[in-house]
Design a protein around this motif. Structure first.
Motif, PDB file in Angstrom:
ATOM      1  N   UNK A 129     -23.202  12.357  14.648  1.00  0.00           N
ATOM      2  CA  UNK A 129     -22.841  12.036  13.263  1.00  0.00           C
ATOM      3  C   UNK A 129     -23.912  11.127  12.686  1.00  0.00           C
ATOM      4  N   UNK A 130     -24.291  11.362  11.430  1.00  0.00           N
ATOM      5  CA  UNK A 130     -25.185  10.441  10.734  1.00  0.00           C
ATOM      6  C   UNK A 130     -25.013  10.623   9.230  1.00  0.00           C
ATOM      7  N   UNK A 187     -16.389   3.527  -1.520  1.00  0.00           N
ATOM      8  CA  UNK A 187     -15.902   2.180  -1.817  1.00  0.00           C
ATOM      9  C   UNK A 187     -16.991   1.117  -1.676  1.00  0.00           C
ATOM     10  N   UNK A 188     -18.126   1.493  -1.067  1.00  0.00           N
ATOM     11  CA  UNK A 188     -19.179   0.508  -0.848  1.00  0.00           C
ATOM     12  C   UNK A 188     -18.770  -0.553   0.164  1.00  0.00           C
ATOM     13  N   UNK A 189     -18.005  -0.165   1.179  1.00  0.00           N
ATOM     14  CA  UNK A 189     -17.585  -1.139   2.203  1.00  0.00           C
ATOM     15  C   UNK A 189     -18.243  -0.803   3.533  1.00  0.00           C
ATOM     16  N   UNK A 190     -18.393  -1.821   4.366  1.00  0.00           N
ATOM     17  CA  UNK A 190     -18.895  -1.615   5.728  1.00  0.00           C
ATOM     18  C   UNK A 190     -20.368  -1.265   5.765  1.00  0.00           C
ATOM     19  N   UNK A 191     -20.819  -0.860   6.944  1.00  0.00           N
ATOM     20  CA  UNK A 191     -22.219  -0.491   7.157  1.00  0.00           C
ATOM     21  C   UNK A 191     -22.288   1.017   7.353  1.00  0.00           C
ATOM     22  N   UNK A 192     -22.820   1.732   6.364  1.00  0.00           N
ATOM     23  CA  UNK A 192     -22.869   3.186   6.516  1.00  0.00           C
ATOM     24  C   UNK A 192     -23.815   3.589   7.647  1.00  0.00           C
ATOM     25  N   UNK A 193     -23.581   4.752   8.211  1.00  0.00           N
ATOM     26  CA  UNK A 193     -24.338   5.219   9.376  1.00  0.00           C
ATOM     27  C   UNK A 193     -25.661   5.844   8.914  1.00  0.00           C
ATOM     28  N   UNK A 194     -26.474   5.035   8.228  1.00  0.00           N
ATOM     29  CA  UNK A 194     -27.757   5.504   7.695  1.00  0.00           C
ATOM     30  C   UNK A 194     -28.856   5.068   8.653  1.00  0.00           C
ATOM     31  N   UNK A 195     -29.741   6.022   9.022  1.00  0.00           N
ATOM     32  CA  UNK A 195     -30.829   5.683   9.944  1.00  0.00           C
ATOM     33  C   UNK A 195     -30.348   5.505  11.373  1.00  0.00           C
ATOM     34  N   UNK A 196     -29.107   5.880  11.625  1.00  0.00           N
ATOM     35  CA  UNK A 196     -28.527   5.791  12.969  1.00  0.00           C
ATOM     36  C   UNK A 196     -27.793   7.094  13.255  1.00  0.00           C
ATOM     37  N   UNK A 197     -27.869   7.563  14.473  1.00  0.00           N
ATOM     38  CA  UNK A 197     -27.098   8.742  14.879  1.00  0.00           C
ATOM     39  C   UNK A 197     -26.075   8.296  15.919  1.00  0.00           C
ATOM     40  N   UNK A 198     -24.802   8.540  15.621  1.00  0.00           N
ATOM     41  CA  UNK A 198     -23.757   8.246  16.592  1.00  0.00           C
ATOM     42  C   UNK A 198     -23.568   9.482  17.480  1.00  0.00           C
ATOM     43  N   UNK A 203     -22.806   6.611  22.082  1.00  0.00           N
ATOM     44  CA  UNK A 203     -24.135   5.998  22.074  1.00  0.00           C
ATOM     45  C   UNK A 203     -24.671   6.028  20.653  1.00  0.00           C
ATOM     46  N   UNK A 204     -25.753   5.266  20.437  1.00  0.00           N
ATOM     47  CA  UNK A 204     -26.376   5.294  19.119  1.00  0.00           C
ATOM     48  C   UNK A 204     -27.883   5.436  19.268  1.00  0.00           C
ATOM     49  N   UNK A 205     -28.463   6.287  18.411  1.00  0.00           N
ATOM     50  CA  UNK A 205     -29.909   6.484  18.393  1.00  0.00           C
ATOM     51  C   UNK A 205     -30.413   6.091  17.013  1.00  0.00           C
ATOM     52  N   UNK A 206     -31.581   5.481  16.945  1.00  0.00           N
ATOM     53  CA  UNK A 206     -32.196   5.203  15.651  1.00  0.00           C
ATOM     54  C   UNK A 206     -32.812   6.475  15.100  1.00  0.00           C
ATOM     55  N   UNK A 207     -32.767   6.640  13.805  1.00  0.00           N
ATOM     56  CA  UNK A 207     -33.445   7.772  13.160  1.00  0.00           C
ATOM     57  C   UNK A 207     -34.311   7.211  12.035  1.00  0.00           C
TER      58      UNK A 207
END
Ligand code: ZN
Length: 372
Positions: free
Chosen positions: A281-282, A334-345, A355-359
């Protein structure tokens, strides 16, 4: 409704209403002769939040209602809707009825809120208050968050393994408009994971089957069911007017077509994919994060990335990730939390491990390197 006549002929002879931006409208409302506001949206949109002091007349009824609401045709009027399209149409119609001082709010209530201007205290129905009680109690969500969701417009591409749970959770959450696109019919082999469809729906169009379930789940929302295959030719039209896109497709052609169109339209995409017991997911935000082609510069071979019908998939795996897509979409809205941008779950269900990978954004990316 009366046929609009041209108030001010545009280049191609189309009627062009006068427009006013949010700041200009706000100044007028605080002037010595404030205009009368007319909200031409549907009832459920009005219920979700509107401008203080506005009159309500849905666009298809405004021509018949206006004389009762505003008898004097010289009254200055500012007409608004969600984005400024319906109100432009209404302003032209009112001009044709003899109203001489009508302006359409450019960008609608969305632009009004983006300018930081307030709405009237929300008058939700008792039924809505009860339905969304667990949202209303949430810190950082509350009545404003719910009103925002009820005005939100989300495109779900694919009504399959990911799209099924994503659509169900977004509908349950009260996302006001869900546009659902798929070209397939329900097959018995889909039901192992595509939980929005039922055995009695086998053989029917997936979007029709899904729309029935969503409307039954939540009558507050509008469901637009589009029985089409996403291509490079129709992608821009399909995403027109949408705020967030859920990529629940399962082909590389569709994902690349979607990527290019979403970058051009600057609409964020919540992407997920599944493979056997694994999922990823990203989130792609045009201009500020990587895009799908930054992740996959070229299409993997069929052997490297076989489709579900060849590789198999555990039904609950897209279930989990479709629900995560819905969650990321709500966070974006809603503009809440940290969106999964630049990260792959990444999830491996057999190992029970996330796990998480940087993108990183690829500066030479063929699709997004020119997008600021
Ligand atoms: Zn890119």
């Amino acid at each position: 409704m009366a046929q609009p006549v041209t108030q001010q002929a545009g280049e191609f002879g189309h009627a062009t209403p006068r427009e006013i931006d949010a700041g200009g409208a706000d100044s007028l409302l605080h002037s010595a002769t404030p205009p009368t506001l007319v909200d031409v949206r549907e009832q459920y949109e009005w219920d979700a939040g509107h401008l203080a002091g506005a009159l309500h007349a849905p666009v298809d009824s405004v021509a018949t209602m206006i004389h009762g609401l505003v008898p004097n045709p010289e009254t200055p009027l500012v007409v608004y809707c969600a984005h400024g399209v319906r109100s432009a149409r209404a302003a032209v119609a009112l001009g044709a009825l003899g109203y001489t001082n009508v302006q359409s709010l450019a960008g609608g209530i969305v632009a009004w809120e983006e300018a930081g201007l307030p709405l009237a205290p929300t008058a939700r129905t008792d039924a809505q208050h009860a339905r969304y009680a667990r949202h209303l109690a949430l810190p950082g969500f509350g009545a404003e968050g719910q009103a925002r969701l009820l005005r939100a417009r989300v495109l779900i591409l694919g009504a399959g393994g990911l799209g099924s749970p994503a659509a169900l959770y977004l509908a349950a959450a009260g996302v006001g408009t869900l546009r659902l696109v798929d070209f397939d019919t329900v097959d018995i082999s889909n039901l192992q994971r595509q939980v929005i469809h039922t055995t009695s729906g086998v053989g029917t169009a997936k979007v029709a089957s899904a729309a029935n379930q969503l409307r039954a789940l939540n009558p507050d929302i509008q469901v637009e069911a589009i029985n089409e295959r996403l291509t490079a030719d129709n992608a821009a039209v399909l995403m027109n007017g949408m705020e967030v896109i859920l990529d629940c497709t399962d082909t590389f052609d569709a994902r690349y077509a979607l990527n290019r169109a979403a970058l051009a339209a600057r609409i964020p995409v919540v992407h997920a994919s599944v493979y056997r017991y694994e999922a990823r997911l990203t989130v792609f935000t045009p201009g500020s994060g990587p895009c799908y082609r930054c992740m996959h510069a070229t299409e993997p071979s069929a052997e490297a990335a076989p489709a579900c019908d060849v590789a198999g998939v555990l039904g609950s795996v897209p279930g989990v990730f479709g629900a995560l897509q819905a969650t990321e979409a709500i966070k974006l809205l809603l503009g809440i939390g940290a969106p999964l941008v630049g990260r792959i779950m990444l999830w491996d269900a057999l190992d029970a491990r996330f796990d998480e990978m940087r993108l990183q954004r690829d500066p030479t990316c063929a699709d997004c390197s020119t997008v600021q």
